[in-house]
Design a protein around this motif. Sequence first.
Motif, PDB file in Angstrom:
ATOM      1  N   GLU A   9      53.790  51.315  36.973  1.00  0.00           N
ATOM      2  CA  GLU A   9      53.470  50.518  38.280  1.00  0.00           C
ATOM      3  C   GLU A   9      52.743  49.078  37.946  1.00  0.00           C
ATOM      4  OE1 GLU A   9      52.076  52.553  41.658  1.00  0.00           O
ATOM      5  OE2 GLU A   9      52.615  54.427  40.823  1.00  0.00           O
ATOM      6  N   ILE A  10      53.006  48.099  38.547  1.00  0.00           N
ATOM      7  CA  ILE A  10      52.399  47.018  38.225  1.00  0.00           C
ATOM      8  C   ILE A  10      51.566  46.398  39.129  1.00  0.00           C
ATOM      9  CG2 ILE A  10      53.016  44.435  37.621  1.00  0.00           C
ATOM     10  CD1 ILE A  10      55.672  45.783  36.451  1.00  0.00           C
ATOM     11  N   ILE A  11      50.364  45.786  38.765  1.00  0.00           N
ATOM     12  CA  ILE A  11      49.503  45.162  39.714  1.00  0.00           C
ATOM     13  C   ILE A  11      49.418  43.740  39.268  1.00  0.00           C
ATOM     14  CG2 ILE A  11      47.074  45.014  40.344  1.00  0.00           C
ATOM     15  CD1 ILE A  11      46.382  47.641  39.460  1.00  0.00           C
ATOM     16  N   ILE A  12      49.694  42.869  40.145  1.00  0.00           N
ATOM     17  CA  ILE A  12      49.654  41.362  39.866  1.00  0.00           C
ATOM     18  C   ILE A  12      48.548  40.815  40.836  1.00  0.00           C
ATOM     19  CG2 ILE A  12      50.669  39.031  40.130  1.00  0.00           C
ATOM     20  CD1 ILE A  12      53.370  40.659  40.227  1.00  0.00           C
ATOM     21  N   LEU A  13      47.402  40.175  39.787  1.00  0.00           N
ATOM     22  CA  LEU A  13      46.004  39.726  40.477  1.00  0.00           C
ATOM     23  C   LEU A  13      46.478  38.219  40.989  1.00  0.00           C
ATOM     24  CD1 LEU A  13      43.337  41.008  37.841  1.00  0.00           C
ATOM     25  CD2 LEU A  13      44.751  42.041  39.827  1.00  0.00           C
ATOM     26  N   ALA A  14      46.503  38.087  42.255  1.00  0.00           N
ATOM     27  CA  ALA A  14      46.694  36.833  42.868  1.00  0.00           C
ATOM     28  C   ALA A  14      45.871  36.523  43.990  1.00  0.00           C
ATOM     29  CB  ALA A  14      48.310  37.112  43.262  1.00  0.00           C
ATOM     30  N   ALA A  15      44.475  36.847  44.040  1.00  0.00           N
ATOM     31  CA  ALA A  15      43.728  36.686  45.124  1.00  0.00           C
ATOM     32  C   ALA A  15      42.814  35.350  44.875  1.00  0.00           C
ATOM     33  CB  ALA A  15      42.683  37.978  45.439  1.00  0.00           C
ATOM     34  N   GLY A  16      42.850  35.125  43.748  1.00  0.00           N
ATOM     35  CA  GLY A  16      41.853  33.972  43.530  1.00  0.00           C
ATOM     36  C   GLY A  16      42.151  32.619  44.118  1.00  0.00           C
ATOM     37  N   GLN A  17      41.084  31.677  44.236  1.00  0.00           N
ATOM     38  CA  GLN A  17      41.140  30.458  45.020  1.00  0.00           C
ATOM     39  C   GLN A  17      42.019  29.413  44.034  1.00  0.00           C
ATOM     40  OE1 GLN A  17      37.715  28.737  45.881  1.00  0.00           O
ATOM     41  NE2 GLN A  17      38.427  26.985  47.034  1.00  0.00           N
ATOM     42  N   GLY A  18      41.513  29.570  42.932  1.00  0.00           N
ATOM     43  CA  GLY A  18      42.213  28.408  41.742  1.00  0.00           C
ATOM     44  C   GLY A  18      41.387  27.123  42.248  1.00  0.00           C
ATOM     45  N   ARG A  19      39.880  27.205  42.122  1.00  0.00           N
ATOM     46  CA  ARG A  19      39.210  26.275  42.527  1.00  0.00           C
ATOM     47  C   ARG A  19      39.539  24.792  41.770  1.00  0.00           C
ATOM     48  NH1 ARG A  19      34.787  25.182  40.141  1.00  0.00           N
ATOM     49  NH2 ARG A  19      35.021  27.087  39.254  1.00  0.00           N
ATOM     50  N   ARG A  20      39.717  25.081  40.605  1.00  0.00           N
ATOM     51  CA  ARG A  20      40.218  23.936  39.583  1.00  0.00           C
ATOM     52  C   ARG A  20      41.371  23.236  39.861  1.00  0.00           C
ATOM     53  NH1 ARG A  20      38.852  27.041  34.469  1.00  0.00           N
ATOM     54  NH2 ARG A  20      39.092  29.019  35.866  1.00  0.00           N
ATOM     55  N   MET A  21      42.236  23.756  40.901  1.00  0.00           N
ATOM     56  CA  MET A  21      43.367  22.947  41.231  1.00  0.00           C
ATOM     57  C   MET A  21      42.860  21.882  42.047  1.00  0.00           C
ATOM     58  SD  MET A  21      45.771  24.656  39.495  1.00  0.00           S
ATOM     59  CE  MET A  21      47.345  24.185  40.438  1.00  0.00           C
ATOM     60  N   VAL A 228      47.382  28.919  34.312  1.00  0.00           N
ATOM     61  CA  VAL A 228      47.253  27.886  35.298  1.00  0.00           C
ATOM     62  C   VAL A 228      45.829  27.693  35.859  1.00  0.00           C
ATOM     63  CG1 VAL A 228      48.185  26.399  37.092  1.00  0.00           C
ATOM     64  CG2 VAL A 228      49.647  27.455  35.294  1.00  0.00           C
ATOM     65  N   ASN A 229      45.030  26.858  35.437  1.00  0.00           N
ATOM     66  CA  ASN A 229      43.583  26.696  36.027  1.00  0.00           C
ATOM     67  C   ASN A 229      43.473  25.385  36.682  1.00  0.00           C
ATOM     68  OD1 ASN A 229      42.787  29.488  35.458  1.00  0.00           O
ATOM     69  ND2 ASN A 229      42.666  28.988  33.421  1.00  0.00           N
ATOM     70  N   SER A 230      44.477  24.430  36.077  1.00  0.00           N
ATOM     71  CA  SER A 230      44.148  22.958  36.721  1.00  0.00           C
ATOM     72  C   SER A 230      45.427  22.296  36.855  1.00  0.00           C
ATOM     73  CB  SER A 230      43.497  22.326  35.770  1.00  0.00           C
ATOM     74  OG  SER A 230      43.810  22.256  34.456  1.00  0.00           O
ATOM     75  N   ARG A 231      45.412  21.209  37.441  1.00  0.00           N
ATOM     76  CA  ARG A 231      46.952  20.611  37.628  1.00  0.00           C
ATOM     77  C   ARG A 231      47.216  20.207  36.121  1.00  0.00           C
ATOM     78  NH1 ARG A 231      48.438  19.757  43.139  1.00  0.00           N
ATOM     79  NH2 ARG A 231      46.324  19.987  44.216  1.00  0.00           N
ATOM     80  N   ALA A 232      46.426  20.025  35.212  1.00  0.00           N
ATOM     81  CA  ALA A 232      46.789  19.561  33.919  1.00  0.00           C
ATOM     82  C   ALA A 232      47.450  20.628  33.337  1.00  0.00           C
ATOM     83  CB  ALA A 232      45.594  19.202  33.236  1.00  0.00           C
ATOM     84  N   ASP A 233      46.904  21.725  33.413  1.00  0.00           N
ATOM     85  CA  ASP A 233      47.557  23.123  32.899  1.00  0.00           C
ATOM     86  C   ASP A 233      48.901  23.299  33.584  1.00  0.00           C
ATOM     87  OD1 ASP A 233      45.374  23.724  31.535  1.00  0.00           O
ATOM     88  OD2 ASP A 233      44.364  25.287  32.959  1.00  0.00           O
TER      89      ASP A 233
END
Length: 463
Positions: A9-21, A228-233
């Motif tokens: 079973e796979i859990i994908i963590l996708a709840a974060g905001q990604g503030r640095r984007m 991916v934490n920023s647009r540069a990433d």
Amino acid sequence: MQGSVSSLEIIILAAGQGRRMASAKPKVLHTLAGRPLLTHVLDTAMALVPRAVHVVYGHGGERVPAAFPEASVDWVLQAEQRGTGDAVRCALPRLADDALTLVLLGDVPLITPGTLKTLCARAADGIALLTFEAHYENQYGRIVRDDQGRVERIVEWRDADAAQRALREVNSGVLAAPAAHLRRWIPRLSATNAQGELYLTDIIALAVADGVPVATASPGDPTEVWGVNSRADLAVLERAFQERQAAMLMAVGVQLMDPRRLDVRGQLIAGRDVQIDVNCVFEGRVELADDVRVGAHCVIRDSRIARGARIEAHTVIDGADVGPDCVVGPFARLRPGTVLGGHARVGNFVEIKAARVGVDTKINHLSYIGDAVIGQGVNIGAGVITCNYDGARKHRTVIGDGAFIGSDTQLVAPVEIGADATIGAGSTVTKDAPAGELTLSRTAQKTVSGWQRPRKQARPDKE
Ligand code: UD1
Ligand code: CA
């Protein structure tokens, strides 16, 4: 692979905001190669044929699940983003007792199924971490090992001291462990750390304390675990992904004039000896048959280009079927519903929409052809326009085989030009033109002899 694959079973963590984007959009909806980050992770997850995929979402609310109406996944809401450990906690009740759990991050999109299979196999009797060596400045969590080389714990960069920050082995964030273990460790996490969050990474120290072995695996290619934490990433990952695609295309016989100047945002299926010049963009599903040549700066979307066709520089093709040995462009635009027969020639500044163009037909300069059926061996002169729209409805133009349409002609649809008909240049054709005849609507040319062009009065002060 470990035990039965059927228990994965796979859990994908996708709840974060990604503030640095610095974006109003949830991070996992940002696109890489034209598709959301989460789509890439979902595709990889599905390739492992898991029993279930649980996607933890939160920031951005229902926008994330709404963006994937077709995905057969279990959406798990993490109402408040209290860390990666808390995100996994939200999904725990959904896991079967016997599940081997693989945790993926929604912002780590280039991971491959092969690497994940290796990782899962290492989780056989404990927990398996995907780690890698980063010889550049980064803020990944540090893998701390004891003097025997056994993993002791993970220290998040923000909690790490100088010596720990100097460690080269870092955490990809991806791990595999039996659900039963996660159920024991996750409730014991605490938020006494620099970010005041529940860190999933803290389960490693708990595993070690429980005597559960911690294994590690590394990705085949280091770009797989870049996050991916920023647009540069995001820009760096985009290039990494494109280079991967370029390498695959070259492996099947495509000549890329510069593999670093190619963008495939979708699926590009290419035959042998296809040649692609620099700065072309392919979107959706595009097929290039053997010996097709694409010039520089073309954009091709959802189209099929048959064998031997040449697409010249600066051409835009969308939803079209280009027949064998056609030459299109430079500076041509084929819009949806365009079908070109073999050897057809479409030249510069020609726009074609919803039209069938027969074999050997030429539309070489400055034309608009819309809602038309054009036969074989037709010659369409420079500047010919189908007037297909009356302000309310679209009408059809039909041109028979072998017709010759003189330059600067307007064909006011609905209208039909018979086979082998000739239309004199500059005509406005409002009625059907019979086959084999010359039809023209010009007013007769006349010369007014001795006529004088008006002259400007010479101003006295200019004298
Ligand atoms: C995490 C790891 C770090 C690792 C890095 C790799 C932790 C504590 N740290 O750090 O060791 O080197 O990934 O890329 O796990 N998320 C949620 N809910 C939350 C918080 C996060 O779903 O409450 C999701 C995010 O959407 C993201 C992923 O988890 O997809 C990782 O979160 P992020 O905050 O980016 O963690 P990092 O600081 O990168
Ligand atoms: Ca991250």
